[in-house]
Scaffold this motif. Sequence first.
Motif, mmCIF file in Angstrom:
data_model
loop_
_atom_site.group_PDB
_atom_site.id
_atom_site.type_symbol
_atom_site.label_atom_id
_atom_site.label_comp_id
_atom_site.label_asym_id
_atom_site.label_seq_id
_atom_site.Cartn_x
_atom_site.Cartn_y
_atom_site.Cartn_z
ATOM 1 N N VAL A 55 48.041 57.043 41.068
ATOM 2 C CA VAL A 55 48.069 57.283 42.515
ATOM 3 C C VAL A 55 46.669 57.053 43.072
ATOM 4 N N ARG A 56 46.605 56.345 44.195
ATOM 5 C CA ARG A 56 45.326 56.104 44.887
ATOM 6 C C ARG A 56 45.398 56.655 46.307
ATOM 7 N N ARG A 57 44.337 57.330 46.722
ATOM 8 C CA ARG A 57 44.234 57.858 48.078
ATOM 9 C C ARG A 57 42.773 57.777 48.529
ATOM 10 N N PRO A 58 42.501 57.879 49.847
ATOM 11 C CA PRO A 58 41.117 57.852 50.335
ATOM 12 C C PRO A 58 40.344 59.076 49.868
ATOM 13 N N PRO A 59 39.007 59.017 49.972
ATOM 14 C CA PRO A 59 38.190 60.165 49.581
ATOM 15 C C PRO A 59 38.403 61.338 50.531
ATOM 16 N N LEU A 60 37.995 62.514 50.084
ATOM 17 C CA LEU A 60 38.064 63.706 50.924
ATOM 18 C C LEU A 60 36.958 63.653 51.970
ATOM 19 N N GLY A 61 37.219 64.176 53.143
ATOM 20 C CA GLY A 61 36.177 64.312 54.148
ATOM 21 C C GLY A 61 35.852 63.036 54.880
ATOM 22 N N HIS A 62 34.554 62.737 54.973
ATOM 23 C CA HIS A 62 34.030 61.638 55.795
ATOM 24 C C HIS A 62 34.610 60.302 55.359
ATOM 25 N N VAL A 63 35.353 59.653 56.242
ATOM 26 C CA VAL A 63 35.979 58.362 55.938
ATOM 27 C C VAL A 63 35.622 57.370 57.037
ATOM 28 N N LEU A 64 34.994 56.256 56.662
ATOM 29 C CA LEU A 64 34.653 55.221 57.621
ATOM 30 C C LEU A 64 35.890 54.419 57.985
ATOM 31 N N ALA A 65 36.021 54.069 59.246
ATOM 32 C CA ALA A 65 37.197 53.341 59.715
ATOM 33 C C ALA A 65 37.373 52.036 58.952
ATOM 34 N N THR A 66 38.580 51.764 58.528
ATOM 35 C CA THR A 66 39.016 50.550 57.810
ATOM 36 C C THR A 66 38.475 50.445 56.398
ATOM 37 N N ALA A 67 37.628 51.381 55.972
ATOM 38 C CA ALA A 67 37.019 51.240 54.651
ATOM 39 C C ALA A 67 37.934 51.724 53.532
ATOM 40 N N LYS A 172 27.313 48.322 60.703
ATOM 41 C CA LYS A 172 28.028 49.437 61.331
ATOM 42 C C LYS A 172 28.296 50.551 60.324
ATOM 43 N N GLN A 173 28.647 50.172 59.091
ATOM 44 C CA GLN A 173 28.870 51.173 58.047
ATOM 45 C C GLN A 173 27.591 51.974 57.816
ATOM 46 N N LEU A 174 26.473 51.265 57.803
ATOM 47 C CA LEU A 174 25.193 51.945 57.606
ATOM 48 C C LEU A 174 24.910 52.922 58.739
ATOM 49 N N ALA A 175 25.130 52.464 59.967
ATOM 50 C CA ALA A 175 24.873 53.328 61.121
ATOM 51 C C ALA A 175 25.746 54.584 61.096
ATOM 52 N N ALA A 176 26.971 54.441 60.591
ATOM 53 C CA ALA A 176 27.895 55.575 60.569
ATOM 54 C C ALA A 176 27.513 56.618 59.527
ATOM 55 N N SER A 177 26.729 56.229 58.527
ATOM 56 C CA SER A 177 26.383 57.150 57.446
ATOM 57 C C SER A 177 24.887 57.416 57.347
ATOM 58 N N ARG A 178 24.133 56.886 58.252
ATOM 59 C CA ARG A 178 22.676 56.975 58.144
ATOM 60 C C ARG A 178 22.187 58.334 58.590
ATOM 61 N N SER A 179 21.522 59.032 57.686
ATOM 62 C CA SER A 179 21.056 60.377 57.998
ATOM 63 C C SER A 179 19.591 60.573 57.627
ATOM 64 N N ARG A 308 28.161 61.706 52.225
ATOM 65 C CA ARG A 308 29.280 62.612 51.919
ATOM 66 C C ARG A 308 28.829 63.725 50.980
ATOM 67 N N PHE A 309 27.937 63.395 50.038
ATOM 68 C CA PHE A 309 27.427 64.414 49.117
ATOM 69 C C PHE A 309 26.658 65.494 49.871
ATOM 70 N N THR A 310 25.826 65.083 50.833
ATOM 71 C CA THR A 310 25.053 66.071 51.587
ATOM 72 C C THR A 310 25.952 66.986 52.402
ATOM 73 N N LEU A 311 27.157 66.514 52.714
ATOM 74 C CA LEU A 311 28.114 67.340 53.455
ATOM 75 C C LEU A 311 28.987 68.177 52.527
ATOM 76 N N GLY A 312 28.797 68.017 51.199
ATOM 77 C CA GLY A 312 29.607 68.743 50.239
ATOM 78 C C GLY A 312 31.022 68.220 50.130
ATOM 79 N N ARG A 313 31.206 66.913 50.378
ATOM 80 C CA ARG A 313 32.549 66.336 50.405
ATOM 81 C C ARG A 313 32.740 65.254 49.358
ATOM 82 N N THR A 314 32.169 65.453 48.191
ATOM 83 C CA THR A 314 32.403 64.540 47.076
ATOM 84 C C THR A 314 33.065 65.309 45.948
ATOM 85 N N VAL A 315 33.788 64.578 45.102
ATOM 86 C CA VAL A 315 34.502 65.182 43.979
ATOM 87 C C VAL A 315 34.006 64.542 42.696
#
Length: 340
Positions: A55-67, A172-179, A308-315
């Motif tokens: 089974v495949r599903r998207p990651p938990l938490g922060h998800v970039l559009a279309t990624a 755009k992906q970079l801008a969405a995750s750049r912290s 995502r790791f800094t937000l505590g949303r990685t597994v």
Amino acid sequence: MSTDTPPGLDPERLRAHLDRERPGLVRGPLQATLIEGGRSNLTYTVTDGSSRWVVRRPPLGHVLATAHDMAREFTVIKALHPTPVPVPETLLLCDDADVIGAPFYVMEHVDGTPYRIAAQLAAIGPERTRGVVLALLDTLVDLHAVDPEAAGLGSFGRPDGFLERQLRRWAKQLAASRSRELPGIDLLQERLGTSLPASGAPTVVHGDYRLDNVLVGPDDRIRAVLDWEMSTLGDPLTDLGLLVMYSDRLPVENSPVATASSAPGHPGTAELISRYAERSGRDVSAVAWYAAFAYFKLAVILEGIHYRFTLGRTVGAGFDRIGTLVPVFIDRGLTIIKED
């Protein structure tokens, strides 16, 4: 690995859905195991005690559009199954996020080994290592030989302007995750943009083609190509550039990013490029640009994972070291594009 009820997948809810959509497929209570090692979409092995599926599903938490589009993954795997490209058989796609918390798909379980690190290849010896990596390259040639129209993938992407759109997309992906500050990444993006090569005939592009994303059988043949989340129609040399990047020797010890290029017997980048050119008949004179782009793209991906790791949303394990790799990939990309 985690079992019983791993994060992101409730086996009871999954079974109820499968019983409705594929009556008779499941013959007993389901147990799910998260397959660790992936850094993006989550992958699980599911069993009823007699049969196994994936089974495949998207990651938990922060998800970039279309990624993390499950339908795209499902579509390309299903289309490629009748071709010489080895992929699992698809069983079911679910777009209803209410079932397990996100869209997902189910496919057959394929037995094989994912060689992620040099130590795994070292255990099989230099001769077999060389054979495995060359089989990986040859399978890429097979993928790029597939006629998209004949496979039903003629509308799977927009090849015209592919490289320009890819650069914009990853910006755009970079801008969405750049912290945080990332010295050099804007310069790398600028240099890539001012030296775009002319693309050849478009093909199905995997988007993340590497040894870590295939299963190898005991006969050292590629049994299945996995992780099609970035696939589209476009410039095939983007796949070659990525494979070249993963075959490069990075100055990073104990990297959390899978690489096996230091294993004895692993072919060098020059041999892989030459073999691809000979077997595909394509012009690879601009391959340095594609390798630099691969470093840029992976730097962006790693920064997204770090965010995502800094937000505590990685597994899973290893995410705490991802952020330190981003500057390494930026610097290597700049070096390659200077040398081109």
